[in-house]
Structures are given as structure tokens and as C-alpha cells.
Design a protein around this motif. Structure first.
Motif, PDB file in Angstrom:
ATOM      1  N   SER A 111       0.816  -1.222   0.000  1.00 50.17           N
ATOM      2  CA  SER A 111       0.000   0.000   0.000  1.00 50.17           C
ATOM      3  C   SER A 111       0.845   1.265   0.000  1.00 50.17           C
ATOM      4  CB  SER A 111      -0.927   0.008   1.219  1.00 50.17           C
ATOM      5  OG  SER A 111      -0.175   0.043   2.421  1.00 50.17           O
ATOM      6  N   GLN A 146      -3.928   6.954  -3.489  1.00 51.01           N
ATOM      7  CA  GLN A 146      -3.737   6.138  -2.288  1.00 51.01           C
ATOM      8  C   GLN A 146      -4.817   6.425  -1.252  1.00 51.01           C
ATOM      9  OE1 GLN A 146      -0.511   7.209   0.432  1.00 51.01           O
ATOM     10  NE2 GLN A 146       0.245   5.091   0.346  1.00 51.01           N
ATOM     11  N   THR A 200      -8.212   4.849  -2.647  1.00 51.81           N
ATOM     12  CA  THR A 200      -8.311   3.405  -2.870  1.00 51.81           C
ATOM     13  C   THR A 200      -7.491   2.573  -1.896  1.00 51.81           C
ATOM     14  OG1 THR A 200      -6.437   3.309  -4.410  1.00 51.81           O
ATOM     15  CG2 THR A 200      -8.591   3.898  -5.335  1.00 51.81           C
ATOM     16  N   GLN A 258      -4.439   1.969  -2.357  1.00 53.31           N
ATOM     17  CA  GLN A 258      -3.434   1.279  -3.164  1.00 53.31           C
ATOM     18  C   GLN A 258      -2.150   2.101  -3.266  1.00 53.31           C
ATOM     19  OE1 GLN A 258      -5.346   0.590  -6.911  1.00 53.31           O
ATOM     20  NE2 GLN A 258      -6.665  -1.038  -6.138  1.00 53.31           N
TER      21      GLN A 258
END
Length: 364
Positions: free
Chosen positions: A108, A178, A181, A183
Motif C-alpha cells: 500500500s 492512495q 483506494t 493502493q
């Protein structure tokens, strides 16, 4: 150097408050980390003994490590596991950790990977330096006098600082994703590729007109690019940069010629000339036109010329050394300096001034 992200009374919290950053990017990503910590992030930067706490790198790290928590190089992996952002350069810790494992252990996280030539291509594994990056981008070919060899820029780590700025812009885009999501992202920062943007308009001269720009020294190419207009002139105690302007911006040059006439440096032919329309057919014509200006500048002090230029609207400015910059009244009026905790060193504050969003100045 402990971070201080405490919101000041009446201001919202810093935009990156709560963001955890693990930095092991040496000189390449140091400026990116400094901007993040200025804006509220908690930055842990890894240093090995070979980084040096003395000598020429001491001043570099002294400026760019402000607000960061400096940890031992062996502790980097531990901080990277829980970081939201990782600034990484394999040259900072050769053989210690790889980007693949960083992504696997913390998927992440946003990883900014700084490399000399990028992570792929035939030059991916080549070693480099600041000077090599500048040379490979084409920038070095345009520095120095028209006759002679290229001249190395005096500012150290110029390519790394430029890469840091572009990396920060890319980080903002990845950070938005980030937050939405959860991610992570891998940002491949090639220091050589970023160097292309120092000359982003120059390549078009060849691409569109087949003109391969060459070194001009302290001159400016005019006309069909074959003529060179000098821009740097000696004074009685230094140098100034002066750009002769015609057309609608001619007022400053007309005022300058008036001052030259009062001091006995303007011949009748110059006084009679229409300064709104000046064209040159040869380099010799340019030199003949500039000769009385050169003589006048050599008779004047730099500060006097600049004071007159401010009044007249002339595009002229002194070539400042660092002591001049530190004492500049314009920078003082904008409160652009912070005194460090030792009470004697000056450092620039944030590069921009904003309302509503704090970008605090750090002194430790």
C-alpha cells in the motif's frame, strides 16, 4: 532533528500530518523528503557512516535533514514496513534491500525509486553522478562560452534537486489515489530523464527547424539564431545582466540612453536612433551598438545601475553573490529567511507563500 507537526493556533493542520515516510535516497530524494516534513509528514531518513557528517556533504544534509528523524541505515527496513511513502535509492544502501521486496512487504506504500537512468533500458545499471546526468540530458552542452569546452554548473547536486521536485509532483498524484483506494504505487524517477525537462523547449528547435542549439556563453541568440546578443556586462565593481528591449518595452532603454547622454557616453548617432525598432545584419553591428553601453556600465557601480533600473523600468539586475542574496532587501521584506536554532545560520523558508494551508519554516 525531531519533526514538529504541531498545528499553529488559528491554522489548519499541515496537509501531510500523519503521513509516515521512510527515506533512504541519499542526495537524490533529500529535497523531496524535506518538503514532505515541512508540510507535516513524519520522515525517518537513513544515514550510513559513509554519508559523512562532515566535509562538503555536512552543509547539504544540514539543510535537507531539517525536521527529519535521522536513523541508522540498518533501521530503514523497519520503518519502510509501516510507511505510507518510501523514498529509495539503491545507491544509498547498495545491496541492502531491493525495490521488489519493498513493494511485496508494503504493497500500500507509494515508492519513489530514484535511479540515474531509470529501471529499464540498456543503461539501467550504469553508475552515474550529478555531472553525468547533466551531460547526458544535453544541458551541459549549452553551458560555457561559444568558443571552448562546456562549463560545469557550480551548484552541486543540481540534477538531484530537479529530480526531487518532479518526484514531489508525481507523489501528489499517487497520494490522491492512495487516499481514495488504499493502493500504493511505484514512481520510477530517472534523474537523467527529468533532466530533459530543463531543456523542454530546446529540443523543438531541432525537431521542428533542424537548428541544433549551441553554447552562447553570456549571449542571447536572435534573428535566425546566427547572431548573438551579449547580456552580461562589467561594471566598476562587478557585473550586471542587461537585456536591451525594443518595441513597447523600449521605455527602459530610452531612459538608460538619457542617463548615458547626461554622463557623456551617448554619441549623437545613438541619441538620434529610433530605439523602438532595432535590427542587426551582422555581429559587428551588434558590437558597435553596444560599445557605448559597455563604456557607461564600466564607469558605474552595480548598485547605482540597479537603483536607476528600478526607477526607469530597465531590464537590468546585478549578478549577486551569496552574501548579496542573504542581505537582499526584497527577500527580507518577504520574510524569506529563517534563523536556525544555533542563532547564526540563515536558511530559506518555504519556496512559495500560501494562505490557508501552512508551510511552516523549520529551524531545527
Amino acid at each position: 532533528m525531531k519533526p514538529d507537526s504541531t498545528p499553529k493556533q488559528g491554522l489548519p493542520p499541515p496537509p501531510f500530518q500523519g503521513l509516515r515516510v521512510a527515506e533512504s535516497a541519499g542526495t537524490a530524494g533529500a529535497l523531496t523528503g524535506r518538503m514532505l516534513t515541512d508540510l507535516g509528514a513524519t520522515v525517518f531518513t537513513a544515514r550510513s557512516k559513509s554519508d559523512g557528517s562532515s566535509g562538503r556533504l555536512a552543509a547539504f544534509y544540514g539543510a535537507f535533514d531539517l525536521g527529519k528523524t535521522v536513523v541508522r541505515a540498518a533501521e530503514f527496513a523497519e520503518h519502510a514496513l509501516s510507511a505510507d511513502v518510501i523514498l529509495w535509492d539503491v545507491n544509498a544502501q547498495p545491496g541492502a534491500i531491493c525495490c521488489t521486496s519493498l513493494r511485496a512487504d508494503n504493497p500500500s506504500a507509494i515508492i519513489l525509486r530514484f535511479t540515474p537512468f531509470g529501471s529499464n533500458g540498456p543503461d539501467a545499471d550504469r553508475p552515474s553522478s550529478d555531472l553525468i546526468a547533466i551531460a547526458a540530458s544535453g544541458y551541459l552542452n549549452l553551458t560555457g562560452a561559444a568558443q571552448g569546452r562546456p562549463v560545469k554548473p557550480s551548484a552541486p547536486f543540481m540534477s538531484a534537486r530537479f529530480a526531487s521536485l518532479h518526484a514531489f509532483a508525481a507523489l501528489l498524484i499517487a497520494r490522491r489515489r492512495q487516499r481514495k483506494t488504499g493502493q500504493g504505487a511505484l514512481i520510477d524517477v530517472s534523474i537523467r530523464d527529468v533532466g530533459l525537462w530543463m531543456l523542454v523547449n530546446a529540443y523543438q528547435f531541432w525537431d521542428q527547424q533542424q537548428i541544433n542549439l549551441t553554447r552562447r556563453g553570456n549571449t542571447y541568440a536572435i534573428g535566425d539564431m546566427s547572431l548573438a546578443l551579449p547580456l552580461l556586462f562589467e561594471t566598476s565593481d562587478g557585473s550586471v545582466v542587461w537585456l536591451p528591449m525594443t518595441g513597447r518595452d523600449v521605455r527602459g532603454m530610452q531612459a538608460l540612453v538619457g542617463r548615458m547622454a547626461a554622463a557623456g557616453f551617448a554619441a549623437p548617432d545613438l541619441l538620434a536612433r529610433d530605439l523602438t525598432q532595432i535590427e542587426f545584419a551582422s555581429q559587428a553591428e551588434i558590437e558597435d551598438f553596444l560599445q557605448p553601453f559597455r563604456s557607461y556600465f564600466r564607469s558605474q557601480k552595480t548598485t547605482s545601475l540597479y537603483d536607476d533600473a528600478v526607477i526607469d523600468g530597465t531590464l537590468l539586475a546585478p549578478v549577486n553573490n551569496f552574501s548579496h542574496v542573504l542581505d537582499d532587501p526584497q527577500l527580507a521584506a518577504r520574510d524569506n529567511w529563517i534563523i536556525t536554532k544555533n542563532g547564526k545560520d540563515k536558511l530559506p523558508k518555504a519556496p512559495v507563500q500560501m494562505t490557508a494551508v501552512p508551510w511552516p519554516a523549520r529551524s531545527q
